[in-house]
Design a protein around this motif. Sequence first.
Motif, PDB file in Angstrom:
ATOM      1  N   TYR A  84      30.817  32.189  28.598  1.00 50.92           N
ATOM      2  CA  TYR A  84      31.797  32.508  29.636  1.00 50.92           C
ATOM      3  C   TYR A  84      32.521  33.785  29.250  1.00 50.92           C
ATOM      4  O   TYR A  84      32.842  33.993  28.078  1.00 50.92           O
ATOM      5  CB  TYR A  84      32.838  31.385  29.778  1.00 50.92           C
ATOM      6  CG  TYR A  84      32.237  30.048  30.099  1.00 50.92           C
ATOM      7  CD1 TYR A  84      31.851  29.730  31.401  1.00 50.92           C
ATOM      8  CD2 TYR A  84      32.043  29.092  29.108  1.00 50.92           C
ATOM      9  CE1 TYR A  84      31.286  28.497  31.703  1.00 50.92           C
ATOM     10  CE2 TYR A  84      31.488  27.860  29.397  1.00 50.92           C
ATOM     11  CZ  TYR A  84      31.115  27.567  30.699  1.00 50.92           C
ATOM     12  OH  TYR A  84      30.551  26.353  30.985  1.00 50.92           O
ATOM     13  N   VAL A  85      32.790  34.638  30.239  1.00 56.66           N
ATOM     14  CA  VAL A  85      33.615  35.822  30.027  1.00 56.66           C
ATOM     15  C   VAL A  85      34.759  35.748  31.024  1.00 56.66           C
ATOM     16  O   VAL A  85      34.533  35.618  32.234  1.00 56.66           O
ATOM     17  CB  VAL A  85      32.818  37.132  30.206  1.00 56.66           C
ATOM     18  CG1 VAL A  85      33.741  38.333  30.093  1.00 56.66           C
ATOM     19  CG2 VAL A  85      31.717  37.225  29.164  1.00 56.66           C
ATOM     20  N   LEU A  86      35.988  35.817  30.520  1.00 56.45           N
ATOM     21  CA  LEU A  86      37.179  35.789  31.357  1.00 56.45           C
ATOM     22  C   LEU A  86      37.721  37.206  31.449  1.00 56.45           C
ATOM     23  O   LEU A  86      37.965  37.850  30.427  1.00 56.45           O
ATOM     24  CB  LEU A  86      38.242  34.869  30.754  1.00 56.45           C
ATOM     25  CG  LEU A  86      38.088  33.370  31.007  1.00 56.45           C
ATOM     26  CD1 LEU A  86      36.756  32.838  30.520  1.00 56.45           C
ATOM     27  CD2 LEU A  86      39.217  32.615  30.365  1.00 56.45           C
ATOM     28  N   ILE A  87      37.877  37.691  32.661  1.00 50.32           N
ATOM     29  CA  ILE A  87      38.312  39.065  32.901  1.00 50.32           C
ATOM     30  C   ILE A  87      39.682  39.032  33.561  1.00 50.32           C
ATOM     31  O   ILE A  87      39.849  38.439  34.626  1.00 50.32           O
ATOM     32  CB  ILE A  87      37.301  39.803  33.801  1.00 50.32           C
ATOM     33  CG1 ILE A  87      35.914  39.760  33.161  1.00 50.32           C
ATOM     34  CG2 ILE A  87      37.753  41.245  34.038  1.00 50.32           C
ATOM     35  CD1 ILE A  87      34.803  40.227  34.070  1.00 50.32           C
ATOM     36  N   GLY A  88      40.644  39.687  32.921  1.00 51.32           N
ATOM     37  CA  GLY A  88      42.004  39.732  33.450  1.00 51.32           C
ATOM     38  C   GLY A  88      42.100  40.613  34.685  1.00 51.32           C
ATOM     39  O   GLY A  88      41.338  41.556  34.850  1.00 51.32           O
ATOM     40  N   ARG A  89      43.064  40.295  35.542  1.00 50.42           N
ATOM     41  CA  ARG A  89      43.305  41.064  36.756  1.00 50.42           C
ATOM     42  C   ARG A  89      44.663  41.745  36.679  1.00 50.42           C
ATOM     43  O   ARG A  89      45.607  41.193  36.111  1.00 50.42           O
ATOM     44  CB  ARG A  89      43.290  40.142  37.974  1.00 50.42           C
ATOM     45  CG  ARG A  89      41.921  39.589  38.236  1.00 50.42           C
ATOM     46  CD  ARG A  89      41.721  39.403  39.698  1.00 50.42           C
ATOM     47  NE  ARG A  89      40.288  39.278  39.959  1.00 50.42           N
ATOM     48  CZ  ARG A  89      39.797  38.692  41.014  1.00 50.42           C
ATOM     49  NH1 ARG A  89      40.592  38.206  41.907  1.00 50.42           N
ATOM     50  NH2 ARG A  89      38.502  38.615  41.187  1.00 50.42           N
ATOM     51  N   ALA A  90      44.735  42.919  37.290  1.00 51.82           N
ATOM     52  CA  ALA A  90      45.985  43.689  37.290  1.00 51.82           C
ATOM     53  C   ALA A  90      47.127  42.833  37.838  1.00 51.82           C
ATOM     54  O   ALA A  90      46.986  42.189  38.869  1.00 51.82           O
ATOM     55  CB  ALA A  90      45.818  44.951  38.124  1.00 51.82           C
ATOM     56  N   GLU A  91      48.238  42.835  37.138  1.00 51.39           N
ATOM     57  CA  GLU A  91      49.456  42.108  37.467  1.00 51.39           C
ATOM     58  C   GLU A  91      49.292  40.594  37.529  1.00 51.39           C
ATOM     59  O   GLU A  91      50.096  39.867  36.992  1.00 51.39           O
ATOM     60  CB  GLU A  91      50.075  42.606  38.793  1.00 51.39           C
ATOM     61  CG  GLU A  91      50.821  43.907  38.667  1.00 51.39           C
ATOM     62  CD  GLU A  91      50.321  44.913  39.705  1.00 51.39           C
ATOM     63  OE1 GLU A  91      50.078  44.495  40.843  1.00 51.39           O
ATOM     64  OE2 GLU A  91      50.180  46.083  39.356  1.00 51.39           O
ATOM     65  N   ALA A  92      48.226  40.096  38.133  1.00 44.48           N
ATOM     66  CA  ALA A  92      48.105  38.659  38.387  1.00 44.48           C
ATOM     67  C   ALA A  92      47.977  37.822  37.116  1.00 44.48           C
ATOM     68  O   ALA A  92      48.606  36.765  37.016  1.00 44.48           O
ATOM     69  CB  ALA A  92      46.913  38.403  39.299  1.00 44.48           C
ATOM     70  N   THR A  93      47.173  38.263  36.152  1.00 45.64           N
ATOM     71  CA  THR A  93      46.936  37.440  34.963  1.00 45.64           C
ATOM     72  C   THR A  93      48.220  37.240  34.163  1.00 45.64           C
ATOM     73  O   THR A  93      48.499  36.139  33.693  1.00 45.64           O
ATOM     74  CB  THR A  93      45.852  38.083  34.076  1.00 45.64           C
ATOM     75  OG1 THR A  93      44.676  38.259  34.859  1.00 45.64           O
ATOM     76  CG2 THR A  93      45.527  37.208  32.881  1.00 45.64           C
ATOM     77  N   ALA A  94      49.005  38.288  34.011  1.00 46.11           N
ATOM     78  CA  ALA A  94      50.227  38.190  33.213  1.00 46.11           C
ATOM     79  C   ALA A  94      51.357  37.499  33.973  1.00 46.11           C
ATOM     80  O   ALA A  94      52.191  36.834  33.360  1.00 46.11           O
ATOM     81  CB  ALA A  94      50.665  39.577  32.765  1.00 46.11           C
ATOM     82  N   ALA A  95      51.371  37.628  35.300  1.00 40.60           N
ATOM     83  CA  ALA A  95      52.501  37.116  36.079  1.00 40.60           C
ATOM     84  C   ALA A  95      52.315  35.680  36.561  1.00 40.60           C
ATOM     85  O   ALA A  95      53.288  34.995  36.850  1.00 40.60           O
ATOM     86  CB  ALA A  95      52.741  38.027  37.285  1.00 40.60           C
ATOM     87  N   ARG A  96      51.091  35.214  36.650  1.00 38.38           N
ATOM     88  CA  ARG A  96      50.821  33.881  37.216  1.00 38.38           C
ATOM     89  C   ARG A  96      51.393  32.803  36.294  1.00 38.38           C
ATOM     90  O   ARG A  96      51.259  32.886  35.078  1.00 38.38           O
ATOM     91  CB  ARG A  96      49.307  33.706  37.341  1.00 38.38           C
ATOM     92  CG  ARG A  96      48.907  32.511  38.165  1.00 38.38           C
ATOM     93  CD  ARG A  96      47.829  32.930  39.129  1.00 38.38           C
ATOM     94  NE  ARG A  96      47.164  31.798  39.734  1.00 38.38           N
ATOM     95  CZ  ARG A  96      47.455  31.378  40.956  1.00 38.38           C
ATOM     96  NH1 ARG A  96      48.361  31.997  41.660  1.00 38.38           N
ATOM     97  NH2 ARG A  96      46.807  30.362  41.463  1.00 38.38           N
TER      98      ARG A  96
END
Length: 116
Positions: A84-96
């Motif tokens: 599995y590879v988890l890819i962060g998204r702009a703003e959403a990953t840190a803010a969710r």
Amino acid sequence: MADSLVVLSKRAEFLRAARARRQGTGSMMVQGRKRAPGEASGIRVGFTCSKKVGNAVARNRAKRRLREAARLVLPEHGRAGWDYVLIGRAEATAARPFEALQQDLRYALRRIHGES
């Protein structure tokens, strides 16, 4: 299932996962691939964030959150023999909210494994 997660480190492993199944959620993109028999054992996972996520501090924070979500969710919902590879998204990953981040990962895993 698996006692511990093995972290992907080689670029080729990430590229193989990128050619496999993928499922986007509000907070991350998850790529998953079933490995060939005898390739490796257990659950393997990798984490990445592009510069779109932000500066180094923001990318590292997003990856830390993804790592912790994977540590809590993958042993129960992941499958042995998969990468599995988890890819962060702009703003959403840190803010969710963290619980929502975990729910996103569970949802993505169900979809990648063909469950509804």
